[in-house]
Design a protein around this motif. Structure first.
Motif, PDB file in Angstrom:
ATOM      1  N   GLN A  98       6.203   7.922   0.233  1.00 38.73           N
ATOM      2  CA  GLN A  98       5.394   8.833  -0.579  1.00 38.73           C
ATOM      3  C   GLN A  98       5.512  10.244  -0.013  1.00 38.73           C
ATOM      4  O   GLN A  98       6.279  11.051  -0.504  1.00 38.73           O
ATOM      5  N   ARG A 135       0.918   6.076   6.613  1.00 43.44           N
ATOM      6  CA  ARG A 135      -0.444   6.178   6.093  1.00 43.44           C
ATOM      7  C   ARG A 135      -0.462   6.137   4.575  1.00 43.44           C
ATOM      8  O   ARG A 135      -1.519   6.000   3.975  1.00 43.44           O
ATOM      9  N   CYS A 136       0.705   6.272   3.930  1.00 47.15           N
ATOM     10  CA  CYS A 136       0.718   6.437   2.472  1.00 47.15           C
ATOM     11  C   CYS A 136       0.943   5.153   1.693  1.00 47.15           C
ATOM     12  O   CYS A 136       0.317   4.940   0.662  1.00 47.15           O
ATOM     13  N   THR A 137       1.890   4.339   2.116  1.00 47.43           N
ATOM     14  CA  THR A 137       2.416   3.297   1.222  1.00 47.43           C
ATOM     15  C   THR A 137       1.719   1.959   1.344  1.00 47.43           C
ATOM     16  O   THR A 137       1.976   1.059   0.538  1.00 47.43           O
ATOM     17  N   GLY A 138       0.887   1.785   2.383  1.00 48.20           N
ATOM     18  CA  GLY A 138       0.316   0.454   2.612  1.00 48.20           C
ATOM     19  C   GLY A 138       1.382  -0.559   2.968  1.00 48.20           C
ATOM     20  O   GLY A 138       1.134  -1.758   2.947  1.00 48.20           O
TER      21      GLY A 138
ATOM     22  N   ARG B  13      11.834   8.453  -7.790  1.00 47.11           N
ATOM     23  CA  ARG B  13      11.396   9.806  -7.431  1.00 47.11           C
ATOM     24  C   ARG B  13      12.547  10.682  -6.954  1.00 47.11           C
ATOM     25  O   ARG B  13      13.303  10.321  -6.060  1.00 47.11           O
ATOM     26  N   MET B 202       0.156  11.362   8.436  1.00 47.16           N
ATOM     27  CA  MET B 202       1.102  11.240   9.544  1.00 47.16           C
ATOM     28  C   MET B 202       1.642  12.595  10.007  1.00 47.16           C
ATOM     29  O   MET B 202       2.059  12.751  11.144  1.00 47.16           O
ATOM     30  N   PHE B 257      -4.958  13.162   2.157  1.00 41.24           N
ATOM     31  CA  PHE B 257      -6.105  12.244   2.109  1.00 41.24           C
ATOM     32  C   PHE B 257      -7.434  12.979   2.227  1.00 41.24           C
ATOM     33  O   PHE B 257      -8.426  12.418   2.674  1.00 41.24           O
ATOM     34  N   GLY B 507       2.820  13.732  -1.487  1.00 39.88           N
ATOM     35  CA  GLY B 507       3.175  12.320  -1.487  1.00 39.88           C
ATOM     36  C   GLY B 507       3.001  11.672  -2.843  1.00 39.88           C
ATOM     37  O   GLY B 507       3.462  10.568  -3.094  1.00 39.88           O
ATOM     38  N   GLY B 677       2.120   2.399  -6.209  1.00 40.54           N
ATOM     39  CA  GLY B 677       2.237   2.867  -4.825  1.00 40.54           C
ATOM     40  C   GLY B 677       0.965   3.529  -4.340  1.00 40.54           C
ATOM     41  O   GLY B 677       0.536   3.353  -3.196  1.00 40.54           O
ATOM     42  N   HIS B 680      -1.486   0.735  -3.587  1.00 44.80           N
ATOM     43  CA  HIS B 680      -1.137   0.057  -2.326  1.00 44.80           C
ATOM     44  C   HIS B 680      -1.658   0.843  -1.122  1.00 44.80           C
ATOM     45  O   HIS B 680      -2.281   0.281  -0.204  1.00 44.80           O
ATOM     46  N   GLY B 681      -1.379   2.136  -1.130  1.00 46.80           N
ATOM     47  CA  GLY B 681      -1.759   2.957   0.020  1.00 46.80           C
ATOM     48  C   GLY B 681      -3.262   3.029   0.184  1.00 46.80           C
ATOM     49  O   GLY B 681      -3.787   2.985   1.309  1.00 46.80           O
ATOM     50  N   ALA B 684      -4.592  -0.228   1.676  1.00 44.63           N
ATOM     51  CA  ALA B 684      -4.363  -0.315   3.130  1.00 44.63           C
ATOM     52  C   ALA B 684      -5.390   0.524   3.879  1.00 44.63           C
ATOM     53  O   ALA B 684      -5.880   0.126   4.943  1.00 44.63           O
ATOM     54  N   GLN B 685      -5.744   1.665   3.331  1.00 48.62           N
ATOM     55  CA  GLN B 685      -6.756   2.478   4.003  1.00 48.62           C
ATOM     56  C   GLN B 685      -8.125   1.810   3.937  1.00 48.62           C
ATOM     57  O   GLN B 685      -8.907   1.885   4.886  1.00 48.62           O
ATOM     58  N   TYR B 722       0.311  -6.835  -1.761  1.00 42.49           N
ATOM     59  CA  TYR B 722      -0.857  -6.751  -2.644  1.00 42.49           C
ATOM     60  C   TYR B 722      -0.410  -7.063  -4.069  1.00 42.49           C
ATOM     61  O   TYR B 722       0.720  -6.783  -4.458  1.00 42.49           O
TER      62      TYR B 722
END
Ligand code: FES
Ligand code: FES
Lengths: 160, 790
Positions: A98, A135-138, B13, B202, B257, B507, B677, B680-681, B684-685, B722
């Protein structure tokens, strides 16, 4: 002191201090800014490059230690004409990135994995990439991309 | 067959190519000839009086150019707060100053005291060690409830209290809510903590200030989600530089974020110092600095009461929350526990009476502001947890209890101000039940139990308000900004199109998704469209990307501008074909006169616009470029249902996520691949918040989780594949694309599902427990099991 190493096939040298990290030499001296710095405790993997064929966190190695070594960075992964390598292409095809900041390290780690273990399981991919934080894509699409790049049948190995 | 271009196509992309080849342009990749480096000497105590900062010896160290302290900023504005909350008594919140460099006191570990500018970073760092500091340590204010008791030490002496505001919403509802709770057949009460998180994009933050004396122009390169906002805040309120002399560039940004929305001291410093020194000045945050200087997120302590009647209909909700502001008010901090939280307290349910009380408290910790979801995860978590607890207490099925109370008629006016325009919560719940294979759960539980493990299933719904927001409304609520978005669509003579958007991609894939909309509207190929963002010199004033607003607000601005382009293009086409513009239609990429075989190509029109030889000059200006500002008339309301299945090892307390399913209604979808996507992200967070992450301060205000050694980030081994779906679509009724936004849903919807699953697992194993706080580390689970057994 002067260090000389082969980076992405070209001989490169530069002046460094004893404390200069390999990642600083790559980024600041050689202007290869594809290799990133995401932490200061050697835990994020954004800085992974290959040194003599092995995946190394370039923030944990001194430039001087790489004297005479063969180094590969993200900038050397595509063909000379710009065509993406199959692994890079799989990352694009499966939306494995991402913001792109972790991506160079992810690709370099994944390339090292596939060199060692050409047909990894999902578990092996996740385990191998444990040292790379995204941190973006899981991680979902990163794991899929690596499995796809290994040539395995994705629906069979990556049940969602 | 899935579409291969335009709206709805999973186009790969285009930005990936540069990111995959190491040719992205992140702020730290920018080096300007002659640049100096700055290192910030930061406080290592949480609270202290700054008696003296002696820079004499340090200033003489090799390579040092100049050392700045708070005194150098005496005549400079402090960092502004962009939102003023009014408390339940009609009084404005307390708004203490936030100096660029500490003045008089230090108020959190990481508070910058001095800025050392030197030829190299190493020299600056070495010189920092030679600075003499006389700091008289004061008692640290850490615990929120203690902070607002009489006799507490004060973070800001001049405001006389640590209470920023005591907010009641809706204050006029309070008596009715109290009465409803008193008369209810059943009241479920739950106290919980929404753990403090650190966003951790990141890419650490970076700022490079540059200055050209000849033109008196400043440029700031910075890792921001909203460069125009930074230009306005820093130019107008901190440094006094008008917009035409100040350019802010945010090139490739490595994740945000939320934490890269805000205006930070380091940005102002680098811009200021570049002018003072007439040299570029660069700062790159180390990860350690990021932990103690990036705004943190969440950190709420809440008591929620849910009242039900004898038939299990929700009748009232009352909440009391303590929200940590940290040591200073970060840019949008006051809005997060109030307007982004209280307004979502109705969730997906019809509850006639709701009252939300929030006490915002100053402490000697890093400022707290928006983090992915911002207020809405806090609202969702407490509501979905208390519903699960109520179901357990009443012995009813938690899904049935939710369904019974779903809002089913739209538009729906909640008792907490907002109006849901559309939705279908049954549809996403039905979808979820299928995706999560709930029918197969008993067999999976039996298999886990056969291995000595416990298995739990947790379900919840969520709703969020996105696409922030109608400017006149947020103005009434205290926002000191408009929340429109802008776009300029520039068509070039040979047909290529450049869209300059105020949205910012870090992103999210705007460079790919936005052209899909233009391609669909103008009948051109995506490859003709380029997106420009992240540079105040290259586009109109825009408000940036946060709150899942890019497509709903920025995309709408782009549609409006493209509509203007299309109307003009039709007029030009009509002229070229001697027809009426009413009769022009686009087919297969050409402009046709309806009902005839006459047509012109896109390129014929664009060339005519710029070489207007055969052109209706008396009626139409030459050129083909239009700008639109779009101000939404309402929020958008993405909603959905999430399910998590965990396995728990009762011997070790370890929880693993075995399955995760998310059924979302995001309205119309432009690029399904990108949307998945994003979910998904976010998941995870959310799993990170539920199982792993937590910023912890000790009683002295020392941050115990100051690196990746102590702050557990989710890694590839912590999460499963997921299952996500966004096929349940109720298009947003008030924006031209019918889109709602998808960026935050995953982070909002997932924590309660995880915790509900953990509690289900424990209770299934006879461990009677009705709550456990996040993060549910093995130690915490194990301890809870021992307590329950005892
Ligand atoms: S920069 Fe994080 S591991 Fe090297
Ligand atoms: S793609 Fe942003 S951190 Fe991995």
């Amino acid at each position: 002191m002067k260090v000389t190493m082969t980076v992405n096939g070209a001989t490169c040298s530069g002046e460094v201090e004893g404390r200069t990290l390999l990642v600083s030499f790559l980024r600041d001296t050689l202007h290869l800014t594809g290799t990133h710095v995401g932490c200061d405790t050697s835990q994020c993997g954004a800085c992974v490059v290959h040194v003599n064929g092995r995946a190394v966190k370039s923030c944990t190695m001194l430039a001087a230690e790489a004297e005479g070594a063969t180094v590969a960075t993200i900038e050397g992964m595509a063909d000379a004409d710009g065509t993406l390598s199959p692994l890079q292409q799989a990352f694009q095809d499966h939306h494995g990135l991402q913001c792109g900041f972790c991506t160079p390290g992810m690709v370099m780690s994944a390339a090292a994995l596939l060199a060692e273990n050409p047909k990894p399981t999902e578990h092996e991919v996740r385990h191998y990439l444990e040292g790379n934080i995204c941190r973006c894509t899981g991680y979902h699409n990163i794991v899929k991309a690596v499995l796809a790049a290994s040539g395995q049948d994705l629906p069979a190995v990556a049940a969602e | 067959m899935p579409k291969d271009h335009g709206i709805g196509a999973s186009i790969k992309r285009r930005e990936d190519v540069r990111f995959l080849t190491g040719t992205g342009n992140y702020t730290d990749d920018i080096n300007i000839r002659g640049q100096a480096h700055v290192y910030f000497l930061r406080s290592d105590v949480a609270h202290g009086r700054l008696n003296k900062v002696d820079t004499t010896a340090a200033s003489a160290m090799p390579g040092v150019i100049r050392i700045f302290t708070g005194a150098d900023f005496a005549g400079v504005g402090g960092l502004p707060c962009g939102w003023q909350v009014t408390d339940r008594f009609g009084v404005a919140m307390k708004e203490p100053g936030h100096p660029v460099l500490a003045q008089g006191k230090v108020r959190h570990v990481g508070d910058p005291i001095a800025a050392i500018v030197a030829e190299t970073l190493e020299q600056a760092r070495d010189a920092a060690e030679a600075i003499g500091l006389d700091i008289e340590e004061l008692p640290a204010v850490v615990d929120m409830k203690a902070a607002i008791k009489d006799g507490s030490a004060l973070v800001h002496d001049e405001i006389g209290s640590n209470l920023c505001y005591d907010w009641g919403f809706v204050e006029d509802n309070k008596a009715a809510v109290d009465a409803a709770i008193k008369g209810a057949a059943h009241v479920t009460t739950l106290e919980l903590v929404n753990n403090r998180l650190i966003a951790n994009p990141m890419e650490p933050r970076v700022a490079v200030g540059d200055y050209h004396r000849a033109t008196d122009e400043s440029t700031l390169y910075t890792t921001s989600q909203n460069p125009h906002v930074i230009r306005l805040l820093m130019g107008a309120f901190v440094l006094g530089i008008p917009e035409h002399k100040l350019r802010v560039v945010s090139p490739d940004v490595g994740g945000g974020f939320g934490t890269k929305i805000f205006h930070y001291a380091e940005e102002a410093f680098c811009t200021f110092a570049a002018r003072k020194l007439n040299r570029p000045v660069k700062w790159t945050s180390s990860r350690s600095e990021a932990f103690m200087s990036d705004a943190h997120g969440r950190d709420h302590v809440t008591k929620i009461e849910l009242a039900l009647d004898a038939d299990h209909n929700f009748v009232a909700i009352r909440t009391e929350t303590y929200a940590n502001m940290g040591a200073y008010l970060s840019t949008f901090a006051p809005s997060v526990p109030t307007w982004l939280h209280g307004t979502l307290m109705a969730g997906n349910y019809k509850t006639p009476h709701i009252y939300v009380n929030v006490k915002a408290v100053f402490t000697n910790t890093v400022p707290v502001d928006a983090y992915r979801g911002a207020g809405r995860p806090e609202a969702t978590y407490q509501l979905e947890r208390v519903i699960d607890k109520a179901a357990r207490e009443l012995g009813v099925d938690p899904i049935a209890l939710r369904r019974q109370n779903f809002v089913r008629e739209f538009p729906y006016q909640t008792p907490v101000a907002v109006v849901y325009d559309t939705g279908n919560y049954d549809a996403t719940m039905d979808k979820l039940i299928e995706m999560a294979d709930m029918a197969g759960f008993p067999a999976r539980r039996a298999a886990s139990e056969a291995k000595g493990r416990l298995r739990g299933l947790g379900v919840n719904c969520y709703i969020e308000a996105c696409g922030i927001a109608p400017s006149n409304l947020v103005g009434q609520l205290g926002a000191r900004a408009g929340l429109y978005e802008s776009a300029t669509v520039r068509v070039n003579a040979t047909g290529g199109i450049v869209v300059m958007t105020g949205s910012h991609s870090h992103g999210q894939g705007h460079e790919t998704a936005f052209p899909q909309v233009i391609a669909e509207m103008l009948g051109v190929d995506e490859s003709l469209v380029e997106i420009v963002h992240g540079d105040t010199a290259r586009g109109p004033m825009g408000m940036g990307t946060y709150g899942s607003r890019s497509l709903a607000v920025g995309g709408s601005a782009m549609v409006r501008a493209a509509e203007k382009v299309l109307n003009k293009a039709k007029k030009i086409a009509a002229h070229l074909m001697e027809a009426s513009d009413q009769d022009i239609e686009i087919k297969d990429g050409r402009f046709h006169v309806a009902g005839t075989d006459k047509s012109v190509a896109w390129g014929d029109i664009t060339l005519a616009a710029y070489v207007p030889h055969n052109y209706p000059l008396e009626d139409l200006e030459p050129g083909l470029e239009e700008t639109a500002f779009y101000d939404p008339s309402n929020f958008t309301y993405p909603a959905g249902a999430y399910a998590c299945e965990v396995e728990l090892d009762p011997d070790t307390g370890r929880v693993t996520i075995e399955r995760f399913a998310a059924a979302d209604d995001f309205g119309n979808i432009i690029n399904p691949m990108i949307v998945s996507g994003q979910v998904h992200g976010g998941i995870a967070q959310g799993i990170g918040q539920a199982l792993l992450e937590g910023a912890v301060y000790d009683d002295n205000g020392q941050l115990l989780t100051g690196s990746y050694m102590d702050y557990a980030m989710p890694r590839a081994t912590d999460v499963p594949f997921y299952s996500v779906d966004h096929s349940c679509v109720t298009p947003c009724t008030h924006n031209p694309l019918g889109v709602k936004g998808c960026g935050e849903a995953g982070a909002i919807g997932s924590p309660p599902a995880v915790i509900n699953a953990v509690l289900d697992a424990m209770n299934s194993g006879g461990i009677k427990i009705d709550h456990i706080d996040m993060p549910v580390s093995p130690a915490r689970v194990w301890a809870a099991i021992q307590t329950a057994k005892a």
